[in-house]
Write a protein that holds these residues in place. Structure first.
Motif, mmCIF file in Angstrom:
data_model
loop_
_atom_site.group_PDB
_atom_site.id
_atom_site.type_symbol
_atom_site.label_atom_id
_atom_site.label_comp_id
_atom_site.label_asym_id
_atom_site.label_seq_id
_atom_site.Cartn_x
_atom_site.Cartn_y
_atom_site.Cartn_z
ATOM 1 N N VAL A 174 16.310 30.925 28.291
ATOM 2 C CA VAL A 174 16.435 31.858 29.410
ATOM 3 C C VAL A 174 17.573 31.373 30.300
ATOM 4 O O VAL A 174 17.516 30.272 30.853
ATOM 5 N N LEU A 175 18.609 32.182 30.436
ATOM 6 C CA LEU A 175 19.790 31.801 31.201
ATOM 7 C C LEU A 175 19.923 32.688 32.431
ATOM 8 O O LEU A 175 19.548 33.864 32.405
ATOM 9 N N PRO A 176 20.441 32.141 33.520
ATOM 10 C CA PRO A 176 20.627 32.957 34.725
ATOM 11 C C PRO A 176 21.731 33.989 34.524
ATOM 12 O O PRO A 176 22.644 33.804 33.714
ATOM 13 N N ALA A 177 21.624 35.070 35.256
ATOM 14 C CA ALA A 177 22.635 36.131 35.167
ATOM 15 C C ALA A 177 23.863 35.749 35.983
ATOM 16 O O ALA A 177 23.759 35.147 37.048
ATOM 17 N N ILE A 178 25.028 36.078 35.466
ATOM 18 C CA ILE A 178 26.297 35.812 36.149
ATOM 19 C C ILE A 178 27.123 37.096 36.151
ATOM 20 O O ILE A 178 27.261 37.751 35.115
ATOM 21 N N THR A 179 27.650 37.436 37.300
ATOM 22 C CA THR A 179 28.544 38.585 37.410
ATOM 23 C C THR A 179 29.965 38.074 37.634
ATOM 24 O O THR A 179 30.281 37.569 38.713
ATOM 25 N N PRO A 180 30.842 38.146 36.639
ATOM 26 C CA PRO A 180 32.212 37.650 36.820
ATOM 27 C C PRO A 180 32.940 38.432 37.907
ATOM 28 O O PRO A 180 32.803 39.653 38.018
ATOM 29 N N SER A 181 33.691 37.721 38.736
ATOM 30 C CA SER A 181 34.430 38.382 39.815
ATOM 31 C C SER A 181 35.741 38.982 39.334
ATOM 32 O O SER A 181 36.330 39.815 40.026
ATOM 33 N N THR A 182 36.217 38.558 38.168
ATOM 34 C CA THR A 182 37.458 39.095 37.617
ATOM 35 C C THR A 182 37.267 39.398 36.137
ATOM 36 O O THR A 182 36.312 38.938 35.509
ATOM 37 N N SER A 183 38.192 40.162 35.591
ATOM 38 C CA SER A 183 38.188 40.465 34.160
ATOM 39 C C SER A 183 39.315 39.728 33.450
ATOM 40 O O SER A 183 39.790 40.161 32.409
ATOM 41 N N SER A 184 39.753 38.609 34.038
ATOM 42 C CA SER A 184 40.881 37.875 33.465
ATOM 43 C C SER A 184 40.563 37.316 32.086
ATOM 44 O O SER A 184 41.468 37.084 31.288
ATOM 45 N N ALA A 185 39.276 37.095 31.796
ATOM 46 C CA ALA A 185 38.916 36.552 30.484
ATOM 47 C C ALA A 185 39.216 37.534 29.357
ATOM 48 O O ALA A 185 39.343 37.140 28.201
ATOM 49 N N LEU A 186 39.332 38.814 29.673
ATOM 50 C CA LEU A 186 39.644 39.818 28.659
ATOM 51 C C LEU A 186 41.146 39.977 28.443
ATOM 52 O O LEU A 186 41.566 40.726 27.567
ATOM 53 N N LEU A 187 41.948 39.289 29.259
ATOM 54 C CA LEU A 187 43.400 39.412 29.165
ATOM 55 C C LEU A 187 43.973 38.249 28.370
ATOM 56 O O LEU A 187 43.365 37.192 28.247
ATOM 57 N N ASP A 188 45.159 38.449 27.853
ATOM 58 C CA ASP A 188 45.844 37.382 27.129
ATOM 59 C C ASP A 188 46.337 36.340 28.122
ATOM 60 O O ASP A 188 47.057 36.659 29.073
ATOM 61 N N LYS A 189 45.957 35.080 27.901
ATOM 62 C CA LYS A 189 46.333 34.022 28.837
ATOM 63 C C LYS A 189 47.824 33.709 28.781
ATOM 64 O O LYS A 189 48.407 33.263 29.763
ATOM 65 N N ASP A 190 48.448 33.924 27.616
ATOM 66 C CA ASP A 190 49.847 33.543 27.454
ATOM 67 C C ASP A 190 50.821 34.656 27.833
ATOM 68 O O ASP A 190 52.027 34.462 27.781
ATOM 69 N N SER A 191 50.317 35.815 28.183
ATOM 70 C CA SER A 191 51.210 36.922 28.525
ATOM 71 C C SER A 191 50.913 37.419 29.930
ATOM 72 O O SER A 191 49.784 37.329 30.408
ATOM 73 N N ILE A 192 51.954 37.917 30.595
ATOM 74 C CA ILE A 192 51.795 38.500 31.925
ATOM 75 C C ILE A 192 51.512 39.981 31.722
ATOM 76 O O ILE A 192 52.423 40.798 31.577
ATOM 77 N N SER A 193 50.247 40.318 31.667
ATOM 78 C CA SER A 193 49.832 41.667 31.305
ATOM 79 C C SER A 193 49.926 42.608 32.501
ATOM 80 O O SER A 193 49.440 42.306 33.586
ATOM 81 N N GLY A 194 50.564 43.758 32.286
ATOM 82 C CA GLY A 194 50.605 44.795 33.310
ATOM 83 C C GLY A 194 51.564 44.542 34.445
ATOM 84 O O GLY A 194 51.503 45.230 35.463
ATOM 85 N N ALA A 195 52.459 43.553 34.336
ATOM 86 C CA ALA A 195 53.374 43.234 35.434
ATOM 87 C C ALA A 195 54.333 44.393 35.679
ATOM 88 O O ALA A 195 54.862 44.990 34.740
ATOM 89 N N ILE A 196 54.559 44.716 36.944
ATOM 90 C CA ILE A 196 55.468 45.805 37.276
ATOM 91 C C ILE A 196 56.895 45.270 37.355
ATOM 92 O O ILE A 196 57.133 44.073 37.526
ATOM 93 N N ALA A 197 57.859 46.169 37.240
ATOM 94 C CA ALA A 197 59.270 45.779 37.219
ATOM 95 C C ALA A 197 59.720 45.296 38.595
ATOM 96 O O ALA A 197 59.113 45.605 39.625
ATOM 97 N N ASP A 198 60.823 44.531 38.604
ATOM 98 C CA ASP A 198 61.325 43.971 39.859
ATOM 99 C C ASP A 198 61.726 45.051 40.853
ATOM 100 O O ASP A 198 61.571 44.886 42.065
ATOM 101 N N ASP A 199 62.268 46.178 40.344
ATOM 102 C CA ASP A 199 62.708 47.221 41.267
ATOM 103 C C ASP A 199 61.539 47.963 41.910
ATOM 104 O O ASP A 199 61.740 48.743 42.840
ATOM 105 N N GLU A 200 60.322 47.718 41.443
ATOM 106 C CA GLU A 200 59.144 48.347 42.037
ATOM 107 C C GLU A 200 58.410 47.410 42.991
ATOM 108 O O GLU A 200 57.379 47.781 43.552
ATOM 109 N N LEU A 201 58.932 46.204 43.167
ATOM 110 C CA LEU A 201 58.277 45.252 44.051
ATOM 111 C C LEU A 201 58.414 45.698 45.503
ATOM 112 O O LEU A 201 59.363 46.408 45.863
#
Length: 299
Positions: A174-201
């Motif tokens: 029986v394990l306690p329930a945990i609600t992750p605060s982010t979904s970063s675990a579903l993203l690729d750690k080695d890539s910058i996923s979804g980054a916007i272009a410099d001209d949109e900063l």
């Protein structure tokens, strides 16, 4: 004034590994507590807590994650290479489509395994804390009366034998329930996923950068009638020293604004700080900022 401001220690240089800033509905948000601590300790950014509890959404005294960054704060982190801004709407839609593929199944399984491991860690820490509390209470009771010996267990006519189903349920982990605060675990750690272009900063602010690079923490200064409240250190330890307003180089500042802001700043035990970024001229580089400080006397 310049000597006083340059005496403050600048923030520490950023560590490798960019922070993911979520762009949602035009707002720059951070959901990870580790990222919040990093930008506060190393970059002098406080930002604004905006999270609330679903059970009590109207409460406004104790707010939590996520924190919201101003546009100039997000741009500053990107310029330092400490963060990148991700368009969460498009990125999450793309990731949801990938979940139907074989690679998505593997990523989901890895995510669930990682979540289960975190639950085991949480249970272990909880048990260790519980054992420490029990040991502390037992130590306190040793000085009191001696414990009476427990009576030997006797068979009872009313006791029913434990069924195999109950025994199996008791042995199940029986394990306690945990609600992750982010979904970063579903993203690729080695890539910058979804980054916007410099001209949109977002647009940068030389005035804000000038304060930050000299070690000053800033918070929104609306309640004091200014653009920023500037602190010589973390606001948890210091009061604000300056009520700061930013202008354009060729703006004509009415004398009434200087008088009222100066008197207001002095009334709340702050100095009125105002300045602007110098326009590019021959021999002058971009980002050169001039500042002046006004403190009303005789109040």
């Amino acid at each position: 004034m310049a000597a006083m401001m340059t005496s403050t220690q600048p923030p520490q240089p950023p560590q490798p590994g960019p922070i993911r800033i979520s762009l949602i509905a035009g707002r720059y948000l951070l959901f990870s507590i580790d990222s919040v601590m990093e930008i506060r300790r190393k970059h002098g950014l406080c930002c604004v807590l905006t999270g609330t509890m679903p059970q009590n959404p109207t409460q406004n005294l104790f707010l939590g994650l996520p924190i919201e960054l101003r546009a100039e704060e997000a741009r500053l982190l990107v310029e330092r290479g400490a963060a990148y801004i991700a368009d969460e709407t498009s990125d999450h839609l793309a990731k949801l489509k990938e979940m139907s593929s074989e690679a998505g199944d593997k990523r989901r399984e890895a995510y669930l395994r990682g979540l289960k491991e975190k639950r085991r860690t949480a249970k272990r820490l909880f048990n260790e804390e519980k054992a420490a509390v029990k040991k502390m209470h037992e130590g306190k009771r040793k000085g009191g009366s001696k414990k009476e010996k427990a009576a030997p267990a006797t068979d009872s006519l009313f006791e029913s034998p434990t069924s195999p189903v109950v025994e199996a349920a008791a042995k199940k982990e029986v394990l306690p329930a945990i609600t992750p605060s982010t979904s970063s675990a579903l993203l690729d750690k080695d890539s910058i996923s979804g980054a916007i272009a410099d001209d949109e900063l977002p647009e940068s602010s030389a005035f804000y950068r000038y304060l930050n690079t000299r070690g000053y923490f800033t918070t929104p200064g609306l309640r004091f009638g200014g653009d920023y409240s500037a602190y010589p250190g973390d606001p948890m330890r210091y009061h604000a020293h300056f009520l700061a307003n930013c202008y354009s180089w060729n703006d004509k500042i009415p004398m009434l604004d200087i008088v009222t802001s100066g008197r207001l700043g002095t009334a709340v035990k702050k100095s009125f700080l105002f300045g602007a970024e110098r326009e590019e001229e021959e021999g002058k580089k971009e980002g050169d900022v001039r500042m002046f400080c006004v403190e009303w006397a005789g109040m």
